[in-house]
Design an enzyme around this catalytic site. Structure first.
Site, PDB file in Angstrom:
ATOM      1  N   GLN A  44      12.736   4.836  -4.280  1.00 42.28           N
ATOM      2  CA  GLN A  44      13.228   3.486  -3.462  1.00 42.28           C
ATOM      3  C   GLN A  44      13.317   2.308  -4.531  1.00 42.28           C
ATOM      4  O   GLN A  44      13.991   1.512  -4.366  1.00 42.28           O
ATOM      5  CB  GLN A  44      12.495   3.158  -2.386  1.00 42.28           C
ATOM      6  CG  GLN A  44      12.613   4.490  -1.269  1.00 42.28           C
ATOM      7  CD  GLN A  44      12.024   3.963   0.363  1.00 42.28           C
ATOM      8  OE1 GLN A  44      12.760   3.073   0.809  1.00 42.28           O
ATOM      9  NE2 GLN A  44      10.800   4.442   0.392  1.00 42.28           N
ATOM     10  N   HIS A  64       9.017   1.026   3.314  1.00 42.45           N
ATOM     11  CA  HIS A  64      10.185   1.167   4.293  1.00 42.45           C
ATOM     12  C   HIS A  64      10.871  -0.126   4.098  1.00 42.45           C
ATOM     13  O   HIS A  64      10.691  -0.966   3.063  1.00 42.45           O
ATOM     14  CB  HIS A  64       9.442   1.201   5.718  1.00 42.45           C
ATOM     15  CG  HIS A  64       8.540   0.186   5.957  1.00 42.45           C
ATOM     16  ND1 HIS A  64       8.733  -1.339   6.165  1.00 42.45           N
ATOM     17  CD2 HIS A  64       7.321   0.418   6.500  1.00 42.45           C
ATOM     18  CE1 HIS A  64       7.735  -1.845   6.368  1.00 42.45           C
ATOM     19  NE2 HIS A  64       6.608  -1.055   6.699  1.00 42.45           N
ATOM     20  N   ASP A  67       8.703   9.111  -3.554  1.00 48.42           N
ATOM     21  CA  ASP A  67       9.743   8.668  -2.454  1.00 48.42           C
ATOM     22  C   ASP A  67       9.653   7.127  -2.696  1.00 48.42           C
ATOM     23  O   ASP A  67      10.773   6.464  -2.896  1.00 48.42           O
ATOM     24  CB  ASP A  67       9.266   9.017  -1.014  1.00 48.42           C
ATOM     25  CG  ASP A  67      10.507   8.357  -0.218  1.00 48.42           C
ATOM     26  OD1 ASP A  67      11.507   8.728  -0.497  1.00 48.42           O
ATOM     27  OD2 ASP A  67       9.883   7.808   0.760  1.00 48.42           O
ATOM     28  N   ASP A  68       8.389   6.488  -2.855  1.00 43.60           N
ATOM     29  CA  ASP A  68       8.320   5.174  -3.110  1.00 43.60           C
ATOM     30  C   ASP A  68       8.860   4.728  -4.425  1.00 43.60           C
ATOM     31  O   ASP A  68       9.777   3.719  -4.625  1.00 43.60           O
ATOM     32  CB  ASP A  68       6.839   4.606  -3.263  1.00 43.60           C
ATOM     33  CG  ASP A  68       5.998   4.535  -1.884  1.00 43.60           C
ATOM     34  OD1 ASP A  68       6.859   4.767  -1.026  1.00 43.60           O
ATOM     35  OD2 ASP A  68       4.900   4.491  -1.702  1.00 43.60           O
ATOM     36  N   SER A 110       6.732  -0.571  10.256  1.00 42.84           N
ATOM     37  CA  SER A 110       5.330  -0.673   9.709  1.00 42.84           C
ATOM     38  C   SER A 110       5.110   0.897   9.358  1.00 42.84           C
ATOM     39  O   SER A 110       5.732   1.704   9.900  1.00 42.84           O
ATOM     40  CB  SER A 110       4.410  -0.932  11.175  1.00 42.84           C
ATOM     41  OG  SER A 110       3.018  -0.256  10.781  1.00 42.84           O
ATOM     42  N   SER A 111       4.417   1.074   8.185  1.00 41.66           N
ATOM     43  CA  SER A 111       4.036   2.411   7.734  1.00 41.66           C
ATOM     44  C   SER A 111       3.453   3.325   8.752  1.00 41.66           C
ATOM     45  O   SER A 111       3.499   4.443   8.873  1.00 41.66           O
ATOM     46  CB  SER A 111       3.274   2.232   6.568  1.00 41.66           C
ATOM     47  OG  SER A 111       3.879   1.468   5.566  1.00 41.66           O
ATOM     48  N   ARG A 112       2.426   2.381   9.774  1.00 39.41           N
ATOM     49  CA  ARG A 112       1.967   3.380  10.743  1.00 39.41           C
ATOM     50  C   ARG A 112       2.771   3.786  11.921  1.00 39.41           C
ATOM     51  O   ARG A 112       2.297   4.580  12.851  1.00 39.41           O
ATOM     52  CB  ARG A 112       0.707   2.293  11.185  1.00 39.41           C
ATOM     53  CG  ARG A 112      -0.431   2.029  10.031  1.00 39.41           C
ATOM     54  CD  ARG A 112      -1.406   1.545  10.884  1.00 39.41           C
ATOM     55  NE  ARG A 112      -2.656   1.374  10.140  1.00 39.41           N
ATOM     56  CZ  ARG A 112      -2.953   0.518   9.092  1.00 39.41           C
ATOM     57  NH1 ARG A 112      -2.493  -0.633   9.118  1.00 39.41           N
ATOM     58  NH2 ARG A 112      -4.053   0.646   8.386  1.00 39.41           N
ATOM     59  N   MET A 153       0.949  -1.006   0.052  1.00 41.99           N
ATOM     60  CA  MET A 153       0.155  -0.047  -0.031  1.00 41.99           C
ATOM     61  C   MET A 153       0.889   1.293  -0.154  1.00 41.99           C
ATOM     62  O   MET A 153       0.536   2.249   0.358  1.00 41.99           O
ATOM     63  CB  MET A 153      -0.875  -0.109   0.912  1.00 41.99           C
ATOM     64  CG  MET A 153      -1.966  -1.158   1.201  1.00 41.99           C
ATOM     65  SD  MET A 153      -3.442  -0.870   2.201  1.00 41.99           S
ATOM     66  CE  MET A 153      -2.695  -0.605   3.692  1.00 41.99           C
ATOM     67  N   HIS A 178       9.146  -3.577   3.643  1.00 42.08           N
ATOM     68  CA  HIS A 178       8.872  -3.798   2.028  1.00 42.08           C
ATOM     69  C   HIS A 178      10.044  -4.243   1.054  1.00 42.08           C
ATOM     70  O   HIS A 178      10.131  -4.909   0.051  1.00 42.08           O
ATOM     71  CB  HIS A 178       8.140  -2.646   1.452  1.00 42.08           C
ATOM     72  CG  HIS A 178       6.747  -2.123   2.129  1.00 42.08           C
ATOM     73  ND1 HIS A 178       6.850  -1.055   2.897  1.00 42.08           N
ATOM     74  CD2 HIS A 178       5.629  -2.606   2.295  1.00 42.08           C
ATOM     75  CE1 HIS A 178       5.496  -0.947   3.464  1.00 42.08           C
ATOM     76  NE2 HIS A 178       4.944  -1.889   3.054  1.00 42.08           N
ATOM     77  N   LYS A 215       4.939  -9.949   9.384  1.00 39.32           N
ATOM     78  CA  LYS A 215       4.309  -9.095  10.356  1.00 39.32           C
ATOM     79  C   LYS A 215       2.789  -9.459  10.450  1.00 39.32           C
ATOM     80  O   LYS A 215       2.162  -9.351  11.758  1.00 39.32           O
ATOM     81  CB  LYS A 215       4.728  -7.898  10.435  1.00 39.32           C
ATOM     82  CG  LYS A 215       4.117  -6.788  11.373  1.00 39.32           C
ATOM     83  CD  LYS A 215       4.552  -5.389  11.127  1.00 39.32           C
ATOM     84  CE  LYS A 215       3.623  -4.351  11.510  1.00 39.32           C
ATOM     85  NZ  LYS A 215       2.677  -4.324  10.432  1.00 39.32           N
TER      86      LYS A 215
END
Ligand code: PAF
Length: 291
Positions: A85, A38, A81-82, A190-192, A34, A41, A154
């Site tokens: 990367q 990070h 940014d994604d 985690s993105s969160r 999604m 991923h 995770k």
């Protein structure tokens, strides 16, 4: 030096490229995400690139896996940014469909995995979540038809739901689980985690520590309920509230386990720190494999 991956937004363009690769005998790996990428991923991406000839990463914040009260609008979106990367990582293709491509007007189908996989752990706290995940992952698999697809451990429950759905629907994709990537203090990436304030980020390190301590107690032979209770107390005392669950489950069926045997087990927990929900899980080794 990084080479820009091709960016496609339609199913036709995705299929066209993957078809060319597959007709040339190349193995294709898919990493569904999604976005807000990070190191967790990127570990999936590296596994795809190591095991396959070509890697496709999908980026789609799936509205159907968020309940109306959840953070869909707030969920971090960092397209540029994604892509940077993924270019550095050497990904060949990025699939970033707009919502109307995934759910066109009149869309009326949902994929439901029923039974123990979607009864416990996160399911009662996130109504509709696993149906949303199973539906979008089934679509991504059928849109891309990769040889392999990579998911982080995770989200252990998600991984088991995706495995079951793929087997039940005879989708010819090998689902690969990749171990959780952690910060030096043990917090699962985690993105969160971006939602955490600096003070909450410090407190967050208690979460993996409490799980590790619980596992040590269970592996040492403490009664399961007592170990789970001690973990809940530890989290509550550090300010986690509410604690959605702390549970010991069969690693494959996800049914709660209170007496230990030889089967693979997972200790899993979800708890809130302010407005951030943390989840994590670890394997528990008992019986012949115990220390
Ligand atoms: O784990 C995630 O990021 C999502 O649940 C997934 C698998 C990409 C489906 O939207």
């Amino acid at each position: 030096m990084s080479v820009e991956p091709s960016l496609v937004r339609s199913v036709e363009a995705l299929r066209e490229q993957v078809d060319v690769w597959r007709r040339s005998g190349l193995k294709v790996g898919l990493v569904p995400t999604m976005g807000a990428l990070h190191e967790g991923h990127l570990t999936l991406v590296r596994a795809a690139l190591a095991e396959c000839d070509r890697a496709v990463v999908s980026i789609f914040v799936n509205p159907r896996q968020f309940a109306p009260t959840e953070d869909f609008a707030l969920y971090p979106r960092r397209e540029a940014d994604d892509l940077a990367q993924l270019a550095l990582a050497g990904v060949q293709l990025v699939f970033m469909p707009p919502v109307e491509v995934v759910y066109p007007e009149g869309f009326a189908t949902a994929v439901t995995v029923s039974g123990s996989l979607t009864q416990g752990l996160c399911a009662p706290f996130r109504p509709g979540h696993f149906q949303g995940v199973a539906t979008v992952v089934a679509k991504l698999f059928l849109q891309c038809l990769p040889d392999h697809a990579y998911f982080g451990e995770k989200d252990w429950q998600q991984l088991q739901v995706v495995r079951r759905m793929t087997r039940d629907l005879d989708i010819p994709v090998a689902v690969v689980g990749i171990p959780t990537v952690r910060e030096p203090d043990g917090l699962a990436l985690s993105s969160r985690n971006h939602y955490l304030s600096p003070a909450q980020r410090e407190t967050a390190s208690v979460f993996p520590r409490a799980l590790r301590e619980g596992i040590e107690r269970i592996e040492a032979g403490d009664p399961v309920e007592a170990a789970l209770g001690a973990m809940r107390d530890r989290l509550a005392a550090s300010g986690f509230s509410p604690i959605d669950y702390v549970d010991l489950v069969d690693a494959v069926t996800l049914e709660p386990v209170r007496s230990l045997g030889e089967r693979p087990l997972r200790l899993a927990a979800a708890a809130w720190l302010g407005r951030t929900r943390l989840i994590d899980n670890w394997p528990v080794v008992t019986g012949a494999g115990a220390r």
